[in-house]
Design a protein around this motif. Structure first.
Motif, PDB file in Angstrom:
ATOM      1  N   ARG A  18       0.854  -1.188   0.000  1.00  0.00           N
ATOM      2  CA  ARG A  18       0.000   0.000   0.000  1.00  0.00           C
ATOM      3  C   ARG A  18       0.890   1.238   0.000  1.00  0.00           C
ATOM      4  O   ARG A  18       1.926   1.279   0.672  1.00  0.00           O
ATOM      5  CB  ARG A  18      -0.865   0.036   1.258  1.00  0.00           C
ATOM      6  CG  ARG A  18      -1.906  -1.071   1.339  1.00  0.00           C
ATOM      7  CD  ARG A  18      -3.248  -0.591   0.896  1.00  0.00           C
ATOM      8  NE  ARG A  18      -4.305  -1.542   1.238  1.00  0.00           N
ATOM      9  CZ  ARG A  18      -5.583  -1.368   0.947  1.00  0.00           C
ATOM     10  NH1 ARG A  18      -5.969  -0.267   0.318  1.00  0.00           N
ATOM     11  NH2 ARG A  18      -6.480  -2.263   1.277  1.00  0.00           N
ATOM     12  N   ASP A  19       0.484   2.273  -0.747  1.00  0.00           N
ATOM     13  CA  ASP A  19       1.239   3.519  -0.702  1.00  0.00           C
ATOM     14  C   ASP A  19       0.675   4.419   0.397  1.00  0.00           C
ATOM     15  O   ASP A  19      -0.240   4.017   1.144  1.00  0.00           O
ATOM     16  CB  ASP A  19       1.281   4.201  -2.068  1.00  0.00           C
ATOM     17  CG  ASP A  19      -0.063   4.758  -2.521  1.00  0.00           C
ATOM     18  OD1 ASP A  19      -1.001   4.826  -1.706  1.00  0.00           O
ATOM     19  OD2 ASP A  19      -0.180   5.139  -3.705  1.00  0.00           O
ATOM     20  N   SER A  20       1.184   5.619   0.524  1.00  0.00           N
ATOM     21  CA  SER A  20       0.819   6.485   1.641  1.00  0.00           C
ATOM     22  C   SER A  20      -0.634   6.933   1.617  1.00  0.00           C
ATOM     23  O   SER A  20      -1.184   7.320   2.654  1.00  0.00           O
ATOM     24  CB  SER A  20       1.724   7.714   1.662  1.00  0.00           C
ATOM     25  OG  SER A  20       1.566   8.464   0.469  1.00  0.00           O
ATOM     26  N   ALA A 240       6.251 -10.816   8.044  1.00  0.00           N
ATOM     27  CA  ALA A 240       5.536 -10.241   6.918  1.00  0.00           C
ATOM     28  C   ALA A 240       5.528  -8.719   6.910  1.00  0.00           C
ATOM     29  O   ALA A 240       5.592  -8.103   5.848  1.00  0.00           O
ATOM     30  CB  ALA A 240       4.088 -10.761   6.901  1.00  0.00           C
ATOM     31  N   ALA A 241       5.439  -8.085   8.084  1.00  0.00           N
ATOM     32  CA  ALA A 241       5.367  -6.620   8.124  1.00  0.00           C
ATOM     33  C   ALA A 241       5.571  -6.126   9.544  1.00  0.00           C
ATOM     34  O   ALA A 241       5.357  -6.859  10.512  1.00  0.00           O
ATOM     35  CB  ALA A 241       4.019  -6.131   7.590  1.00  0.00           C
ATOM     36  N   VAL A 242       5.974  -4.870   9.668  1.00  0.00           N
ATOM     37  CA  VAL A 242       5.974  -4.131  10.927  1.00  0.00           C
ATOM     38  C   VAL A 242       5.283  -2.809  10.636  1.00  0.00           C
ATOM     39  O   VAL A 242       5.684  -2.092   9.715  1.00  0.00           O
ATOM     40  CB  VAL A 242       7.395  -3.890  11.464  1.00  0.00           C
ATOM     41  CG1 VAL A 242       7.342  -3.115  12.779  1.00  0.00           C
ATOM     42  CG2 VAL A 242       8.136  -5.206  11.649  1.00  0.00           C
ATOM     43  N   ASP A 243       4.226  -2.472  11.393  1.00  0.00           N
ATOM     44  CA  ASP A 243       3.472  -1.267  11.057  1.00  0.00           C
ATOM     45  C   ASP A 243       3.971  -0.054  11.840  1.00  0.00           C
ATOM     46  O   ASP A 243       4.952  -0.130  12.591  1.00  0.00           O
ATOM     47  CB  ASP A 243       1.963  -1.495  11.231  1.00  0.00           C
ATOM     48  CG  ASP A 243       1.554  -1.688  12.692  1.00  0.00           C
ATOM     49  OD1 ASP A 243       2.332  -1.338  13.595  1.00  0.00           O
ATOM     50  OD2 ASP A 243       0.434  -2.200  12.921  1.00  0.00           O
ATOM     51  N   ALA A 244       3.294   1.082  11.670  1.00  0.00           N
ATOM     52  CA  ALA A 244       3.750   2.337  12.270  1.00  0.00           C
ATOM     53  C   ALA A 244       3.687   2.311  13.792  1.00  0.00           C
ATOM     54  O   ALA A 244       4.384   3.074  14.460  1.00  0.00           O
ATOM     55  CB  ALA A 244       2.904   3.500  11.742  1.00  0.00           C
ATOM     56  N   THR A 293       2.286 -12.644   2.180  1.00  0.00           N
ATOM     57  CA  THR A 293       2.729 -11.265   2.256  1.00  0.00           C
ATOM     58  C   THR A 293       1.617 -10.384   2.813  1.00  0.00           C
ATOM     59  O   THR A 293       0.434 -10.606   2.563  1.00  0.00           O
ATOM     60  CB  THR A 293       3.192 -10.734   0.888  1.00  0.00           C
ATOM     61  OG1 THR A 293       2.094 -10.764  -0.028  1.00  0.00           O
ATOM     62  CG2 THR A 293       4.334 -11.566   0.355  1.00  0.00           C
ATOM     63  N   VAL A 294       2.013  -9.385   3.553  1.00  0.00           N
ATOM     64  CA  VAL A 294       1.093  -8.507   4.264  1.00  0.00           C
ATOM     65  C   VAL A 294       1.518  -7.069   4.038  1.00  0.00           C
ATOM     66  O   VAL A 294       2.717  -6.767   4.014  1.00  0.00           O
ATOM     67  CB  VAL A 294       1.093  -8.818   5.778  1.00  0.00           C
ATOM     68  CG1 VAL A 294       0.220  -7.825   6.540  1.00  0.00           C
ATOM     69  CG2 VAL A 294       0.619 -10.244   6.036  1.00  0.00           C
ATOM     70  N   ALA A 295       0.553  -6.178   3.852  1.00  0.00           N
ATOM     71  CA  ALA A 295       0.821  -4.745   3.765  1.00  0.00           C
ATOM     72  C   ALA A 295      -0.075  -4.033   4.768  1.00  0.00           C
ATOM     73  O   ALA A 295      -1.254  -4.360   4.901  1.00  0.00           O
ATOM     74  CB  ALA A 295       0.555  -4.231   2.351  1.00  0.00           C
ATOM     75  N   VAL A 296       0.493  -3.057   5.478  1.00  0.00           N
ATOM     76  CA  VAL A 296      -0.262  -2.268   6.447  1.00  0.00           C
ATOM     77  C   VAL A 296      -0.093  -0.800   6.077  1.00  0.00           C
ATOM     78  O   VAL A 296       1.028  -0.310   5.937  1.00  0.00           O
ATOM     79  CB  VAL A 296       0.233  -2.514   7.883  1.00  0.00           C
ATOM     80  CG1 VAL A 296      -0.675  -1.799   8.876  1.00  0.00           C
ATOM     81  CG2 VAL A 296       0.290  -4.001   8.197  1.00  0.00           C
ATOM     82  N   VAL A 302      -4.986  -3.782   7.102  1.00  0.00           N
ATOM     83  CA  VAL A 302      -4.065  -4.903   6.909  1.00  0.00           C
ATOM     84  C   VAL A 302      -4.513  -5.662   5.667  1.00  0.00           C
ATOM     85  O   VAL A 302      -5.641  -6.168   5.609  1.00  0.00           O
ATOM     86  CB  VAL A 302      -4.063  -5.831   8.138  1.00  0.00           C
ATOM     87  CG1 VAL A 302      -3.105  -7.002   7.923  1.00  0.00           C
ATOM     88  CG2 VAL A 302      -3.675  -5.052   9.396  1.00  0.00           C
ATOM     89  N   THR A 303      -3.650  -5.745   4.664  1.00  0.00           N
ATOM     90  CA  THR A 303      -3.969  -6.404   3.407  1.00  0.00           C
ATOM     91  C   THR A 303      -3.125  -7.661   3.280  1.00  0.00           C
ATOM     92  O   THR A 303      -1.909  -7.616   3.437  1.00  0.00           O
ATOM     93  CB  THR A 303      -3.708  -5.478   2.209  1.00  0.00           C
ATOM     94  OG1 THR A 303      -4.415  -4.249   2.402  1.00  0.00           O
ATOM     95  CG2 THR A 303      -4.175  -6.118   0.909  1.00  0.00           C
TER      96      THR A 303
END
Length: 453
Positions: A18-20, A240-244, A293-296, A302-303
């Motif tokens: 995901r972009d900003s 998979a990810a680390v979020d803000a 794979t995960v996007a935050v 969470v995708t």
């Protein structure tokens, strides 16, 4: 999405980002290796064929790898720069100033470009015995480069100056236990100056900060239980990810994504095996290496790429109240002739697991069932707290839940209506001779001053 080559459909989606502004990018593995772009509401926007890999920088520029060529596009799709040739790019990374770092496979080399894609530096990776078999590499905010080499993490400054290695074979702090073929499959995500490393043989996450080992924790931990080493069957964790908010997302074998705090406390689980919404599948070739794979994004969406089902699923983080509680009741019980008891218990179990996925821990849930030895979370103690009698339900509502600021109640089994008294009824269990009436339940609930659902 579903299994199709039409716009907005997928065949083995293997990477999401995901972009900003929340726009979604999905790399579709089998449909001409295409990259699809969607707006924040998941409407199809654009696509590019022949993309081997991609990455986004903080400006939302899109970096697409196609063979030996790297192309940079604006968020609107305009071509900004072409960089070539490379010899099999296996990693793209960026520092806090959007300097670009390219790691090649065919030539063991790192090349660095500034934010305007002007060449800055490159160096050949000497002495690396194992890194060519993996894309385990990452760049932190200061431009330090980390590359996995067997059971060692090689480190470099942005100009290629070597830094002291981390790791090595062993069980001590900051050490790793390698696979039998001597390949340590670490997948790292850097958040600021903290490096997270998953060790797949031991189901652990290691953290390093400011040049030193920080801590490690176990990804098999159950809700509220902390480190539970010794549980059966490795989950083969994939970072998979680390979020803000520094929440860590781990995927693995069991068709789910687990969300942890930065120091390893399990917060929630996303998904389970199945075909419905919120459920994930497993392909045979992924059974021992499930790299979901995960996007935050900045809105906490969470995708997740559901590779086996050819779709992408999106979730939102719903914050819990400060002291939430829940009561799950499997009514009826296994009395002779109750052919619905199995289904009743299964529905109650699903409700219990759903609460766990939402962030509840077992101590936040009172589970009432005649199956008093039931264990759902793998703990040594049963997850059922008591049999479903009127007295136990009344105590759970008026005493146990009296200090909660939010209460969820889930009851399943036979309901009814008493024509003589004109009230609704509910059959509790084999341990309770009389049915629960709506007025009894209402009286207990009236004693509470909190939201009840």
């Amino acid at each position: 999405g579903s299994d199709s080559d039409a716009d907005g459909m997928f065949r083995r989606p293997r990477k999401v980002a995901r972009d900003s502004s929340g726009k979604l990018y999905v790399l579709d593995n089998l449909n001409d290796s295409r990259l699809q772009k969607f707006n924040a509401n998941l409407g199809f926007v654009n696509k590019w064929a022949g993309v081997d890999d991609f990455a986004l920088d903080s400006r939302d520029y899109i970096y697409m790898v196609s063979g030996d060529t790297l192309r940079v596009y604006s968020t609107g799709g305009a071509l900004l720069k072409t960089l070539a040739p490379f010899n099999e790019i296996i990693y793209l990374g960026f520092d806090a100033t959007d300097r670009l770092f390219v790691l090649e496979h065919g030539i063991p080399r790192v090349t660095v470009y500034d934010s305007a894609w002007n060449y800055q530096a490159s160096w050949i990776l000497g002495g690396h015995s194992n890194y060519l078999a993996t894309s385990s590499a990452v760049v932190d905010s200061s431009g330090r480069v980390y590359i996995q080499d067997g059971d060692v993490i090689k480190r470099y400054q942005a100009d290629g100056t070597p830094l002291p290695d981390w790791g090595g074979n062993g069980t001590g702090p900051g050490q790793f236990v390698s696979w039998i073929d001597r390949m340590l499959t670490v997948n790292d995500v850097v958040f600021g100056d903290v490096l997270y490393v998953t060790e797949r043989d031991t189901d652990r996450v290691h953290r390093f900060r400011n040049g030193a080992f920080l801590d490690r924790w176990h990804t098999l931990a159950l809700p509220g239980d902390g480190d539970t080493t010794g549980l059966p069957e490795s989950q083969r964790p994939y970072l998979a990810a680390v979020d803000a908010q520094k929440r860590v997302y781990i995927s693995g074998r069991r068709n789910r994504v687990r969300q942890f705090t930065e120091d390893g406390q399990l917060l929630a689980e996303i998904g389970e095996a199945g075909f419905g919404p919120g459920q994930f599948g497993t392909l045979p070739e992924y059974e021992s290496n499930t790299r979901t794979t995960v996007a935050v994004d900045s809105n906490d969406r969470v995708t997740v790429a559901d590779v086996a089902h050819n779709r992408v699923q999106a979730y939102i983080n719903v914050p819990l109240a400060s002291n939430p509680k829940a009561i799950v009741l499997a009514g009826g019980g296994p009395y002779p002739g109750n052919s619905l008891w199995g289904a009743t218990q299964a529905m109650a179990n699903m409700a219990y697991n759903t609460l766990l996925y939402k962030g509840f821990t077992p101590d936040m849930i009172q589970y009432l069932s005649d199956d008093i030895d039931l264990k759902l979370t793998g703990r040594d103690v049963p997850d059922v707290d008591a049999v479903p009698t009127k007295a136990n339900l009344a105590d759970a509502i008026t005493n146990w839940a009296s200090d909660a600021d939010e209460l969820v109640i889930y009851m399943t089994d036979h309901g009814g209506y008493d024509d003589g008294s004109a009230i609704g009824t509910f059959r509790m269990s084999v341990s309770e001779s009389g049915s629960l009436t709506a007025s009894e339940l209402g009286g207990w609930l009236d004693s509470l001053t909190i939201p009840v659902t």
